[in-house]
Each structure stands twice: as structure tokens, then as C-alpha cells.
Design a protein around this motif. Structure first.
Motif, mmCIF file in Angstrom:
data_model
loop_
_atom_site.group_PDB
_atom_site.id
_atom_site.type_symbol
_atom_site.label_atom_id
_atom_site.label_comp_id
_atom_site.label_asym_id
_atom_site.label_seq_id
_atom_site.Cartn_x
_atom_site.Cartn_y
_atom_site.Cartn_z
ATOM 1 N N UNK A 4 0.733 -53.149 -27.094
ATOM 2 C CA UNK A 4 1.737 -54.140 -27.482
ATOM 3 C C UNK A 4 2.332 -53.793 -28.839
ATOM 4 N N UNK A 5 1.490 -53.394 -29.785
ATOM 5 C CA UNK A 5 1.992 -52.997 -31.097
ATOM 6 C C UNK A 5 2.870 -51.756 -31.001
ATOM 7 N N UNK A 6 2.451 -50.764 -30.222
ATOM 8 C CA UNK A 6 3.241 -49.548 -30.080
ATOM 9 C C UNK A 6 4.604 -49.844 -29.463
ATOM 10 N N UNK A 7 4.627 -50.725 -28.475
ATOM 11 C CA UNK A 7 5.889 -51.086 -27.842
ATOM 12 C C UNK A 7 6.796 -51.824 -28.818
ATOM 13 N N UNK A 8 6.227 -52.765 -29.569
ATOM 14 C CA UNK A 8 7.011 -53.510 -30.555
ATOM 15 C C UNK A 8 7.505 -52.595 -31.670
ATOM 16 N N UNK A 9 6.657 -51.666 -32.096
ATOM 17 C CA UNK A 9 7.049 -50.747 -33.164
ATOM 18 C C UNK A 9 8.173 -49.815 -32.722
ATOM 19 N N UNK A 10 8.119 -49.341 -31.482
ATOM 20 C CA UNK A 10 9.159 -48.430 -30.998
ATOM 21 C C UNK A 10 10.527 -49.099 -31.059
ATOM 22 N N UNK A 11 10.614 -50.338 -30.586
ATOM 23 C CA UNK A 11 11.891 -51.050 -30.617
ATOM 24 C C UNK A 11 12.307 -51.380 -32.045
ATOM 25 N N UNK A 12 11.343 -51.731 -32.884
ATOM 26 C CA UNK A 12 11.648 -52.057 -34.275
ATOM 27 C C UNK A 12 12.169 -50.837 -35.017
ATOM 28 N N UNK A 13 11.552 -49.689 -34.794
ATOM 29 C CA UNK A 13 12.022 -48.465 -35.450
ATOM 30 C C UNK A 13 13.423 -48.097 -34.990
ATOM 31 N N UNK A 14 13.702 -48.254 -33.705
ATOM 32 C CA UNK A 14 15.049 -47.946 -33.222
ATOM 33 C C UNK A 14 16.094 -48.797 -33.947
ATOM 34 N N UNK A 15 15.736 -50.024 -34.254
ATOM 35 C CA UNK A 15 16.672 -50.912 -34.939
ATOM 36 C C UNK A 15 16.738 -50.620 -36.434
ATOM 37 N N UNK A 16 15.582 -50.554 -37.080
ATOM 38 C CA UNK A 16 15.546 -50.446 -38.536
ATOM 39 C C UNK A 16 15.947 -49.046 -39.002
ATOM 40 N N UNK A 17 15.601 -48.019 -38.248
ATOM 41 C CA UNK A 17 15.904 -46.646 -38.636
ATOM 42 C C UNK A 17 17.319 -46.213 -38.286
ATOM 43 N N UNK A 18 18.104 -47.069 -37.668
ATOM 44 C CA UNK A 18 19.483 -46.720 -37.311
ATOM 45 C C UNK A 18 20.375 -46.911 -38.519
ATOM 46 N N UNK A 19 20.730 -45.809 -39.167
ATOM 47 C CA UNK A 19 21.558 -45.877 -40.387
ATOM 48 C C UNK A 19 23.041 -45.658 -40.098
#
Length: 403
Positions: A386-401
Motif C-alpha cells: 500500500x505504501x509503495x503504491x501510494x508513493x509511486x503516485x505521489x512521486x509522479x505528482x510531486x516530481x513533475x517539474x
């Protein structure tokens, strides 16, 4: 119009691609120098310097220590800023809700367990979820609004048409069609829901025994018997989310179970599920069969059988392996996976001894020859997924510059 954000090939998009590549390298390798990032990405030193300055100004990387052990002054090291974002996961069972919060690097910074005993004593589901999440958030020294995304793992799956939880009649309070709307109203962050066994597969694919594999089956045996199907690198959920509910699979050696939606069980579950192991042990002459919570007793039995040398325990392990292979043969025959991962306490407790027996039996029952392995992620694999899935989506959002 050329030159706008999001247009392929524009300088902004190319910079964003380089930014993401550098951030992924920092996540994978830890602190890196500008020179090392340039070499790994193929960027020139000036471009790497501009990239790091940009990411530092955006709060995505931090300048940390310096390199050591080389002549001359040490080079500045950079790392992903752990506080750039946080994500959370929940693992829900009838007995408890386990919650955790991780920073953007994947480090767990807060955890909380909320007991949910009994149908009558249980608080409303929305309160259970918020109390568990708030406990983990508090343990992390954060507030609820600091969490960018939440992934909740439950048995069964939410029907995309009705919003009702299916295949999990044993999870009290979670079957109202209004529940998802109520949770969305109570929580400030995006919430996703996923089957618990699918999340265990996510954990194994990203952190464990299935890393680098595009096609595999994860067989899970703990509170229930289920499977996760990963095809072409992606989870196969089926039309209603019920793909992998192999406990309902009719199998030789078990009576044909009818009206499975009412019974909540099926042939493979009755044959090889955790609840069947204590009685099987008694039938085979095993003495001192553990009592208590059935899946804990089953795991203790399997662990003992894998170590013991007396005939009753050996028969128990062989019979259990045959029963597992009976159901696996159907999956293997249809899906032809490269790999089968054995997970859940009633499987991992058997270790290499059980794995070898199941592998041998499967080679007798199925035409293809997938490799069987024991899962590596044994500590709360559903929560980790669950954490890995949440982190993957969060990184896609936060790391999009690029925005």
C-alpha cells in the motif's frame, strides 16, 4: 501551439524528464555528487549543476555532506528531500487496521495499529480509517493534511459499478455502497482502494522476490487463500476486481461448494486454506496441534512440519504441498507465468522445504515449468505494498517539474 508546457520535445518537457531521471537515481542510489549524477544521466557538468539548483530551489533535493576518502576537497552530495511529500497506507482485516506513513524516499516515519474486535464492538468504518490514519500521522510528527495520498488495502475488491465491496463478507461494516463517498468526504487527500493480495504482489514486485519480472503469480495463504496476477508488468484485476479470488476455485479433492457468494468459501479454500490445516494435521496423526487464531495456528503447524523429521509432520507437509499444487496447476495452465511467489504466513512459514515439495508436485500436474520462490517481503507485505503504491503516485505528482 509549440513551446507550451507538456508539448513533447520542448525545453521544459526535456528539463522535466532530466529532473525526474535525477530524482529516481537519488532514490535508487542515495546521496550523489553533481559529477556522479552527470555521468549517470549523460548530462554535462553545467547542465547537471543547473538541474540540481532547480531541484533544490523547488524543495525536492537537499545539499548534504561531502564525499570522503579522496585527495582534495570533498564534492558536495545531494539527496532527495524526505519532507518533500508523504504518503500513507492502510492494511484492513476483520481484527485490526494497520496504518503507516512514509516520506517521499520510502522510509516509514509513523505506524499505528487500531484493534477492531467483533462486529458489534467495531466503530463505524469511517471512524476506524480516520483514527488509524491519525495515529500513524501523529507518530510521524505530522498532521493529516501533510499526507498527499492514501492507499487502503482490504480483502476482496470494490465493484466499479456499484461501489460495494465484494468477495469479503467477513469484513464487517465495509459493504455499504455509500462508504466510498463517506470516506472521500472525511479525508483531505486522494484515496485509492486495492485488494490486499494485489498489494502484497506490488511489494514483491518492487522490493522482493519478483523484482525484474513482468509475468508472475503470487499465491497468498493467511486469513484467506488468494492470488495476484501480474501480466506484462501490470496487475490484472478483472471486470469486477475479482481476478485472483482463487479460494473459490473448484478443485479435485474437495467437495463441490455451491452458492459461494453466501458461504464466502470455495473448493481450493476448503482444500488448502489456513483453516483446513489444523484438522488435516489431526487426521494425519500430528499431536499437540496449536489452537487459537486459525491462521496463526496454521503458520505454526507449517513451520514445525518444515523442521520436524517424524512421519506425521512429514505427511502433513507433503499433503499440504499436494493440495497447494492442485490449485496452482489450474493457474499455471491458463496463465503460463514465469514465476510463482509463495506469500502469506501459511506459506512462508514452510520456507524452502515447502517450496521444494510444491515445485515437485506442480511439475507433475502442469505442463509448463514456472519457477517457485518464497516471498521476500514478510513483514506486513500488504501494508508495504500500500505504501509503495501510494508513493509511486505521489512521486509522479510531486516530481513533475513540467508544470
Amino acid at each position: 501551439m509549440a513551446g507550451t508546457a507538456g508539448t513533447p520535445g520542448t525545453p521544459r518537457v526535456l528539463r522535466a524528464m532530466n529532473d525526474r531521471a535525477a530524482l529516481d537515481l537519488l532514490l535508487e542510489h542515495g546521496p550523489l555528487s553533481r559529477t556522479r549524477i552527470g555521468k549517470l544521466t549523460g548530462l554535462s557538468k553545467p547542465t547537471a549543476s543547473q538541474l540540481l539548483a532547480r531541484l533544490e530551489a523547488a524543495g525536492l533535493v537537499l545539499a548534504g555532506g561531502t564525499t570522503e576518502g579522496r585527495p582534495g576537497p570533498g564534492a558536495q552530495l545531494y539527496e532527495v528531500n524526505p519532507a518533500a511529500a508523504h504518503a500513507a497506507g492502510l492494511d484492513v482485516t476483520p481484527d485490526r487496521v494497520l496504518a503507516a506513513v512514509a516520506d517521499i524516499t520510502g522510509r516509514t516515519v509513523g505506524r499505528f495499529e487500531l484493534p477492531t474486535p467483533g462486529r458489534r464492538a467495531a466503530a463505524p468504518v469511517v471512524r476506524q480509517v480516520t483514527d488509524a490514519l491519525d495515529g500513524a500521522v501523529k507518530a510521524a510528527g505530522l498532521v493529516r493534511d501533510d499526507v498527499h495520498r492514501l492507499v487502503i488495502g482490504t480483502p476482496g475488491a470494490f465493484d466499479p459499478g456499484t461501489g460495494r465491496l465484494r468477495y469479503a463478507s467477513h469484513l464487517p461494516g465495509w459493504h455499504s455502497p455509500a462508504l466510498l463517498g463517506e470516506l472521500a468526504a472525511a479525508l483531505p487527500m486522494p484515496v485509492e482502494y486495492e485488494n490486499d493480495v494485489n498489494l502484497a504482489a506490488v511489494a514483491e514486485q518492487r522490493l522482493g522476490a519478483a523484482r525484474g519480472h513482468e509475468d508472475f503469480v503470487l499465491l497468498w495463504n493467511q486469513e484467506g487463500l488468494g492470488a495476484a496476477l501480474v501480466l506484462g508488468g501490470r496487475l490484472h484485476r478483472g471486470w469486477t476486481g475479482g481476478a485472483g479470488e482463487v479460494g473459490f476455485l473448484p478443485v479435485p479433492g474437495a467437495p463441490l461448494v455451491r452458492k459461494v457468494s453466501r458461504t464466502g468459501s470455495g473448493g481450493f479454500q476448503e482444500l488448502a486454506g489456513s483453516q483446513a490445516l489444523p484438522q488435516l494435521a489431526r487426521d494425519l496423526g500430528v499431536t499437540s496441534v496449536p489452537t487459537g487464531v486459525y491462521h496463526e495456528a496454521a503458520a505454526a503447524l507449517v513451520a514445525r512440519a518444515a523442521r520436524a523429521e517424524d512421519d506425521p509432520h512429514r505427511r502433513l507437509l507433503r499433503t499440504y504441498a499436494t493440495r497447494l499444487a492442485t490449485g496452482l496447476a489450474s493457474l499455471v495452465s491458463v496463465l503460463d507465468p514465469e514465476l510463482v511467489v509463495l506469500s502469506g504466513t501459511s506459506l512462508t512459514a514452510g520456507g524452502e522445504a515447502l517450496r521444494t515439495l510444491v515445485q515437485d508436485e506442480l511439475e507433475e500436474l502442469a505442463a509448463s515449468r514456472p519457477r517457485l520462490v518464497v516471498g521476500d517481503v514478510t513483514e506486513h507485505p500488504v501494508l508495504r505494498g500500500a505504501l509503495e503504491s501510494a508513493l509511486a503516485a505521489t512521486r509522479d505528482e510531486v516530481f513533475d517539474t513540467s508544470r
